[in-house]
Design a protein around this motif. Structure first.
Motif, PDB file in Angstrom:
ATOM      1  N   ILE A 184       0.840  -1.204   0.000  1.00 37.77           N
ATOM      2  CA  ILE A 184       0.000   0.000   0.000  1.00 37.77           C
ATOM      3  C   ILE A 184       0.872   1.251   0.000  1.00 37.77           C
ATOM      4  N   GLU A 185       1.917   1.233   0.841  1.00 38.38           N
ATOM      5  CA  GLU A 185       2.800   2.396   0.930  1.00 38.38           C
ATOM      6  C   GLU A 185       3.451   2.697  -0.420  1.00 38.38           C
ATOM      7  N   LEU A 186       3.943   1.658  -1.093  1.00 38.86           N
ATOM      8  CA  LEU A 186       4.600   1.863  -2.375  1.00 38.86           C
ATOM      9  C   LEU A 186       3.613   2.273  -3.464  1.00 38.86           C
ATOM     10  N   HIS A 187       2.426   1.671  -3.448  1.00 41.28           N
ATOM     11  CA  HIS A 187       1.385   2.037  -4.421  1.00 41.28           C
ATOM     12  C   HIS A 187       1.083   3.527  -4.344  1.00 41.28           C
ATOM     13  N   ASP A 188       0.878   4.034  -3.129  1.00 43.72           N
ATOM     14  CA  ASP A 188       0.526   5.440  -2.956  1.00 43.72           C
ATOM     15  C   ASP A 188       1.711   6.354  -3.271  1.00 43.72           C
ATOM     16  N   ALA A 189       2.920   5.937  -2.855  1.00 47.55           N
ATOM     17  CA  ALA A 189       4.099   6.771  -3.085  1.00 47.55           C
ATOM     18  C   ALA A 189       4.409   6.894  -4.571  1.00 47.55           C
ATOM     19  N   VAL A 190       4.260   5.806  -5.321  1.00 47.21           N
ATOM     20  CA  VAL A 190       4.518   5.862  -6.767  1.00 47.21           C
ATOM     21  C   VAL A 190       3.473   6.729  -7.463  1.00 47.21           C
ATOM     22  N   ASN A 191       2.221   6.591  -7.085  1.00 48.45           N
ATOM     23  CA  ASN A 191       1.190   7.425  -7.708  1.00 48.45           C
ATOM     24  C   ASN A 191       1.363   8.897  -7.357  1.00 48.45           C
ATOM     25  N   ASP A 192       1.941   9.180  -6.184  1.00 49.18           N
ATOM     26  CA  ASP A 192       2.199  10.569  -5.814  1.00 49.18           C
ATOM     27  C   ASP A 192       3.263  11.225  -6.694  1.00 49.18           C
ATOM     28  N   LEU A 193       4.006  10.428  -7.449  1.00 50.05           N
ATOM     29  CA  LEU A 193       5.001  10.987  -8.360  1.00 50.05           C
ATOM     30  C   LEU A 193       4.358  11.734  -9.525  1.00 50.05           C
ATOM     31  N   GLY A 194       3.067  11.467  -9.789  1.00 51.49           N
ATOM     32  CA  GLY A 194       2.342  12.200 -10.824  1.00 51.49           C
ATOM     33  C   GLY A 194       2.686  11.812 -12.244  1.00 51.49           C
ATOM     34  N   ILE A 195       3.365  10.681 -12.443  1.00 54.32           N
ATOM     35  CA  ILE A 195       3.769  10.260 -13.787  1.00 54.32           C
ATOM     36  C   ILE A 195       2.549  10.065 -14.675  1.00 54.32           C
ATOM     37  N   GLY A 196       1.573   9.310 -14.193  1.00 51.88           N
ATOM     38  CA  GLY A 196       0.297   9.186 -14.876  1.00 51.88           C
ATOM     39  C   GLY A 196       0.306   8.305 -16.114  1.00 51.88           C
ATOM     40  N   ALA A 197      -0.864   8.161 -16.702  1.00 52.31           N
ATOM     41  CA  ALA A 197      -1.030   7.317 -17.891  1.00 52.31           C
ATOM     42  C   ALA A 197      -0.130   7.798 -19.018  1.00 52.31           C
ATOM     43  N   GLN A 198       0.652   6.864 -19.562  1.00 61.72           N
ATOM     44  CA  GLN A 198       1.557   7.145 -20.682  1.00 61.72           C
ATOM     45  C   GLN A 198       2.619   8.189 -20.340  1.00 61.72           C
ATOM     46  N   GLY A 199       2.784   8.482 -19.046  1.00 58.74           N
ATOM     47  CA  GLY A 199       3.787   9.452 -18.631  1.00 58.74           C
ATOM     48  C   GLY A 199       3.402  10.890 -18.888  1.00 58.74           C
ATOM     49  N   LEU A 200       2.108  11.153 -19.102  1.00 59.13           N
ATOM     50  CA  LEU A 200       1.640  12.492 -19.445  1.00 59.13           C
ATOM     51  C   LEU A 200       1.254  13.319 -18.232  1.00 59.13           C
ATOM     52  N   GLY A 201       1.338  12.702 -17.035  1.00 57.12           N
ATOM     53  CA  GLY A 201       0.918  13.379 -15.819  1.00 57.12           C
ATOM     54  C   GLY A 201      -0.496  12.996 -15.439  1.00 57.12           C
ATOM     55  N   GLY A 202      -0.698  12.627 -14.169  1.00 58.97           N
ATOM     56  CA  GLY A 202      -2.030  12.237 -13.726  1.00 58.97           C
ATOM     57  C   GLY A 202      -1.990  11.505 -12.401  1.00 58.97           C
ATOM     58  N   LEU A 203      -3.130  10.989 -12.010  1.00 57.53           N
ATOM     59  CA  LEU A 203      -3.286  10.401 -10.692  1.00 57.53           C
ATOM     60  C   LEU A 203      -2.903   8.925 -10.638  1.00 57.53           C
ATOM     61  N   SER A 204      -3.011   8.202 -11.744  1.00 54.89           N
ATOM     62  CA  SER A 204      -2.789   6.749 -11.728  1.00 54.89           C
ATOM     63  C   SER A 204      -1.577   6.376 -12.579  1.00 54.89           C
ATOM     64  N   THR A 205      -0.498   6.029 -11.897  1.00 53.54           N
ATOM     65  CA  THR A 205       0.684   5.494 -12.563  1.00 53.54           C
ATOM     66  C   THR A 205       0.707   3.981 -12.431  1.00 53.54           C
ATOM     67  N   VAL A 206       0.383   3.483 -11.230  1.00 52.42           N
ATOM     68  CA  VAL A 206       0.286   2.040 -11.012  1.00 52.42           C
ATOM     69  C   VAL A 206      -1.086   1.708 -10.443  1.00 52.42           C
ATOM     70  N   LEU A 207      -1.602   0.559 -10.853  1.00 57.42           N
ATOM     71  CA  LEU A 207      -2.871   0.070 -10.341  1.00 57.42           C
ATOM     72  C   LEU A 207      -2.663  -0.869  -9.163  1.00 57.42           C
ATOM     73  N   ASP A 208      -1.468  -1.441  -9.066  1.00 56.70           N
ATOM     74  CA  ASP A 208      -1.162  -2.356  -7.968  1.00 56.70           C
ATOM     75  C   ASP A 208       0.348  -2.517  -7.871  1.00 56.70           C
ATOM     76  N   VAL A 209       0.798  -2.926  -6.698  1.00 54.44           N
ATOM     77  CA  VAL A 209       2.188  -3.303  -6.458  1.00 54.44           C
ATOM     78  C   VAL A 209       2.177  -4.672  -5.814  1.00 54.44           C
TER      79      VAL A 209
END
Length: 506
Positions: free
Chosen positions: A231-256
């Protein structure tokens, strides 16, 4: 004692590989549907819509989710009470299943495997051999998990030998941005901790075979330190803001996913392997009662998402395109391409740059043309081309200066970000880089109305084609000044997410 027949293994492997070529695992589709509903970034939301629309089209049409139909990786658990009927070894049975699946005339899959990897790199033409991991277990059944791993995500695998006191969280959070977007997020991260170097990598890969359950895990709460870390890694990676296709957004990973194993007291091996938006895997069991066939999913379970081009998209006529028009494009502009474009990827670029270095003329005129980095699937039935999504553009960075300086090329299309070398060449020559969505290969192919090989036919899917396209959707990812949306987008969304987190805790 169970009798396992050779033909049953072959048929089951072939059926499973066909199945996963066009059916996403439903856990992924449900998770991606949730991500789409929550996404606030217009660019990321558009990309996810393309992926979901493509997925349903592939499920309906029984055609590959992605043009890269993957290297086959198989995990086999062999019950120790099994007897065998046949003359082939287990690996030979699996490879025969791979061969039949990839050469199936109704849904021919792209052969991507090359032999003699250090030198001639000759395509085996049938996607064999598979990578097979075998474990002997108690019982009298044969459990097989098959997966097809695309090169774009496989190339982003990371490994480190950490010190025992080093932070796993810090390593993951610092390493994910180095992976760029060539692995086609949003997807999954598989992590292996402990064991030895090779054990960690295998655990990371095998963990990706587990179903996505992050939403369920958060709802019930973690029951172990590993689940807390997930859970910690899932949230921390999504906080990076990379997003779909690297364009920026809320969801970079769906699961870890994390698998771990005991390790040496002086060591902390850690491996991380991403699974892309074309995640493909399936499990079946043979008990001596014939081949295993997988039940198709219910099409009604797909989210009701039907992508259509943004009304603000700019139509572009490739047949009359000029450098001045390319220079007018702004970062993030959405374009609809019409007319004739050229294709070429690694092998074609290497051959062309070698020819230019020898002073030889190229077989194709690139003056004021656009090149698409793609290796399409062979067409079937009435198709002009099979699924034809983009390949990772950074692999072409080392060729970009030569191509822009010596051929008249003015724009390129691929997936993910460009590296510093590529961006420098683009800005120097006032060219542009356009991004198509990775994971939407079948959707993209529907915009291709004509296809013919112009040069290097011996390279197979890496030949130079000419595509005639109608309303092919792309985004201006690097403009003629060298501004990259893969830098500006994630930076913006990282700041937005941090501000929202701060507001929640205030």
């Amino acid at each position: 004692m169970t009798l396992i027949r050779e033909d049953d293994v072959i048929e089951s492997v072939a059926d499973a590989l066909q199945y996963i070529s066009y059916f996403h695992p439903m856990d992924y589709i449900r998770a991606l549907g949730r991500a789409y509903a929550l996404e606030e970034s217009p660019a990321a939301r558009d990309a996810i819509a393309q992926i979901l629309t493509n997925s349903r089209m592939c499920a309906e049409g029984h055609r590959p989710i992605c043009q890269d139909t993957g290297i086959v990786i198989v995990f086999v658990k062999v019950g120790m009470n099994i007897r065998w009927q046949g003359t082939k070894t287990l690996e030979e049975m699996i490879n025969e299943g791979v061969r039949r699946a990839y050469l199936n005339p109704e849904n021919r899959l792209r052969a991507s495997i090359v032999d003699d990897p250090a030198f001639t790199r000759v395509n085996t033409r049938d996607n064999t051999p598979a990578v097979v991991h075998v474990e002997l277990v108690a019982g009298d059944a044969l459990d097989i998990t098959v997966s097809a791993k695309g090169g774009g995500s496989e190339n982003k695998a990371k490994f480190a030998m950490l010190n025992p006191s080093d932070s796993i969280r810090d390593w993951v959070v610092n390493t994910v941005p180095l992976m760029g977007a060539g692995w086609c997020p949003p997807g999954m991260l598989g992590i292996g901790i402990g064991g030895s170097a090779e054990k960690a990598m295998i655990m990371a890969k095998e963990s990706l075979m587990d179903p996505i359950d992050m939403a369920e895990l958060k709802a019930r709460g973690p029951r172990s330190p590993i689940e807390e870390l997930r859970i910690e890694l899932h949230d921390a990676v999504n906080d990076l803001g990379i997003g779909a296709q690297g364009l920026g957004g809320l969801s970079t990973v769906l699961d870890v996913k994390i698998f771990d194993a005991p390790t040496h007291a002086a060591s902390k091996p850690i491996a991380m392997i991403p699974n892309c938006a074309a995640t493909r895997h399936a499990h079946f069991t043979l008990t001596g009662n014939g081949p295993a066939y997988l039940d198709p999913p219910n099409l009604a379970d797909w989210p009701q998402v039907n992508w259509t081009p943004d009304k603000a998209s700019i139509p572009v006529n490739l047949d009359t395109l000029t450098p001045a028009e390319v220079a007018s494009w702004q970062p993030g502009d959405r374009l609809l391409l019409n007319g004739k474009m050229l294709t070429g990827r690694d092998a074609a670029h290497k051959r062309m740059t070698d020819m230019l270095a020898r002073g030889e003329p190229l077989p194709v005129d690139f003056t004021n043309r656009v090149i698409y980095y793609v290796g399409p699937v062979d067409p079937v039935r009435d198709e002009v081309v099979g699924p034809a999504g983009p390949t990772t553009a950074t692999r072409m960075d080392k060729f970009t200066e030569v191509m822009l300086a010596q051929t008249g090329l003015i724009a390129m299309i691929g997936k993910a970000e460009r590296g510093p070398t590529g961006i420098e060449a683009i800005a120097k020559h006032k060219a542009a880089y356009l991004m198509a969505v990775g994971g939407a290969a079948y959707l993209v192919s529907k915009a291709i109305k004509g296809a013919r090989v112009l040069a290097f036919e011996d390279l197979g899917m890496e030949a130079i084609y000419e595509f005639d396209v109608r309303d092919m959707p792309v985004t201006v990812a690097v403009d003629s000044k060298g501004t990259s949306v893969h830098k500006t987008g994630p930076a913006d969304w990282r700041d937005r997410i941090a501000a929202a987190r701060a507001k929640q805790t205030a």
